[in-house]
Design an enzyme around this catalytic site. Structure first.
Site, short mmCIF file in Angstrom:
data_model
loop_
_atom_site.label_atom_id
_atom_site.label_comp_id
_atom_site.label_asym_id
_atom_site.label_seq_id
_atom_site.Cartn_x
_atom_site.Cartn_y
_atom_site.Cartn_z
N CYS A 111 0.82 -1.23 0.00
CA CYS A 111 0.00 0.00 0.00
C CYS A 111 0.85 1.27 0.00
O CYS A 111 0.35 2.35 -0.34
CB CYS A 111 -0.93 0.01 1.21
SG CYS A 111 -2.01 -1.41 1.27
N HIS A 248 -3.75 7.19 2.58
CA HIS A 248 -4.08 5.86 2.04
C HIS A 248 -5.49 5.51 2.48
O HIS A 248 -5.89 5.78 3.61
CB HIS A 248 -3.07 4.86 2.58
CG HIS A 248 -3.40 3.44 2.27
ND1 HIS A 248 -3.78 3.02 1.01
CD2 HIS A 248 -3.43 2.33 3.06
CE1 HIS A 248 -4.01 1.72 1.04
NE2 HIS A 248 -3.81 1.27 2.26
N ASN A 278 -10.18 -0.52 -0.65
CA ASN A 278 -8.72 -0.39 -0.58
C ASN A 278 -8.09 -0.95 -1.87
O ASN A 278 -8.12 -2.15 -2.10
CB ASN A 278 -8.21 -1.15 0.65
CG ASN A 278 -6.71 -1.03 0.85
OD1 ASN A 278 -5.99 -0.53 -0.02
ND2 ASN A 278 -6.23 -1.46 2.00
#
Ligand code: ACO
Length: 357
Positions: A111, A248, A278
């Site tokens: 990520c 994020h 996500n």
């Protein structure tokens, strides 16, 4: 001194989606749980490869910057779900965008990958090694979902975002950054059954994304907040100087916890997790693009971004936006039509997971 301005931005959002009500037909969950625990309402499922998502996002960013792809010196694809390992995904993207001869590499910091890649490309421009780069983050996270595990199945989606960086002499672009990795706890978030640790002569089953959700949650909040503090100190800025936070997008509650720790009001935070879930490395690249499109990012704004992911990698970046918030030209690049719904696209994978012992 040379700086790496962000002069183009683009994204690729695959058309098929799965709503919370639809995902509740696969795993034992419901819209109320997913919405209140994560902020996610829907996620996208790609009908094409990671490279194709990356290519469309890059074409939009290149048109936005108004440059000829042949001027590009470096193509980086940040991904933990590459189309192919050898040759790398970036080489296919380089070919399909027409960046003939440009260096092409993939980076994997899960990520945190987009901010890691942004740092690497910026450093090369600042050092005078190259003049123009396209930094792409693209993921097909739905490929690694185990549809028997409800905690992770509801969280992830597919997509891509990209930026073009160009060498300029005025201060803008990535001006301060901090990246790191808490490797001692790398096992608490990983994709199983992937890589050369496996015995290739024996069946090893599907690759699944596995994590200790509560532990990651706590560490993500702490890791991202501390990295932001570090970057603010480096840049000699206070939070009042920051116009937009682009975090994020892993869980709305993680974003809100960071906001609370840093004391940033809602109107300064870019949030799009509700629509996409996500998308790992791609969340920040897509969010940055949408923050400009939606007018949240304005000329010369100070932007703070932070990420946390498998590794356990973390990153925070202070980005100064340039003068321009509108594209120079617009690309008509699109994905091929998709004739399936999101549920239809994941059906074979769902069947395989749910019939497994
Ligand atoms: N639907 C319904 N119930 C669920 C679901 C679901 N999809 N998933 C878990 N539950 C249940 C659990 O079984 C548990 O039930 P129990 O109390 O009867 O045992 C209950 O909900 C609470 O579970 P928790 O794990 O405590 O729920 P929490 O509030 O921590 O939320 C979540 C779980 C969403 C996974 C959260 O911890 C999280 O977002 N963690 C970080 C996510 C992550 O690791 N992402 C990976 C990438 S890293 C990154 O991007 C930062």
């Amino acid at each position: 001194m040379t700086y790496a301005h962000i002069t183009g931005w683009g994204k690729c959002i695959p058309p098929a989606s799965i709503s919370n009500d639809e995902i509740s037909t696969i795993v034992d969950t419901n819209d109320e749980w997913i919405t209140t625990r994560t902020g996610i309402k829907s996620r996208r499922v790609s009908h094409v490869s990671t490279a194709e998502l990356a290519t469309v996002a890059a074409k939009h960013a290149i048109a936005c910057a108004g440059i000829d792809p042949q001027e590009i010196d470096l193509v980086i694809v940040a991904t933990c779900t590459p189309s192919t390992l050898v040759a790398n995904t970036a080489s296919l993207v380089q070919k399909d965008i027409g960046a003939k001869g440009a260096a092409a590499m993939d980076t994997n910091a899960a990520c945190s990958g987009f901010l890691y890649a942004l740092q690497a490309a910026t450093a090369q421009i600042q050092a005078g090694m190259i003049k123009k780069a396209v930094v792409i983050a693209a993921e097909r996270m739905t490929w690694c979902i185990n549809w028997a595990l409800r905690d992770s199945a509801v969280l992830f989606g597919d997509g891509a975002g990209a930026v073009v960086l160009e060498a300029k002499e005025t201060p803008a672009g990535l001006l301060a950054t901090k990246t790191g990795c808490d490797s001692e706890d790398r096992d608490i978030l990983h994709i199983s059954n992937f890589g050369t640790d496996l015995d290739k002569y024996h069946a090893f089953g599907p690759s699944n994304l596995l994590f200790e959700g509560r532990e990651i949650f706590k560490r993500a909040v702490k890791g991202m907040s501390e990295a932001c503090d570090d970057v603010l100190n480096q840049a000699n800025l206070s939070l009042d100087d920051i116009n937009v936070l682009v975090p994020h997008q892993a869980n709305l509650r993680i974003i809100q916890a960071i906001q609370n720790r840093l004391n940033v009001p809602d109107n300064k935070v870019m949030v799009n997790i509700g629509q996409y879930g996500n998308t790992s490395a791609a969340t920040i690249a897509i969010a940055l693009c949408e923050a400009v499109e939606q007018g949240l990012i304005k000329p010369n704004d100070n932007i703070m971004s932070a990420a946390f992911g498998a590794g356990l990698t973390w990153a925070a970046s202070y980005i100064k936006w340039g003068e321009r918030v509108t594209p120079i030209t617009i690309s008509d690049a699109t994905l091929p039509d998709c004739d399936k719904t999101g549920l239809e696209l994941v059906e074979p994978s769902v069947k395989a997971c749910l019939t497994k012992d």
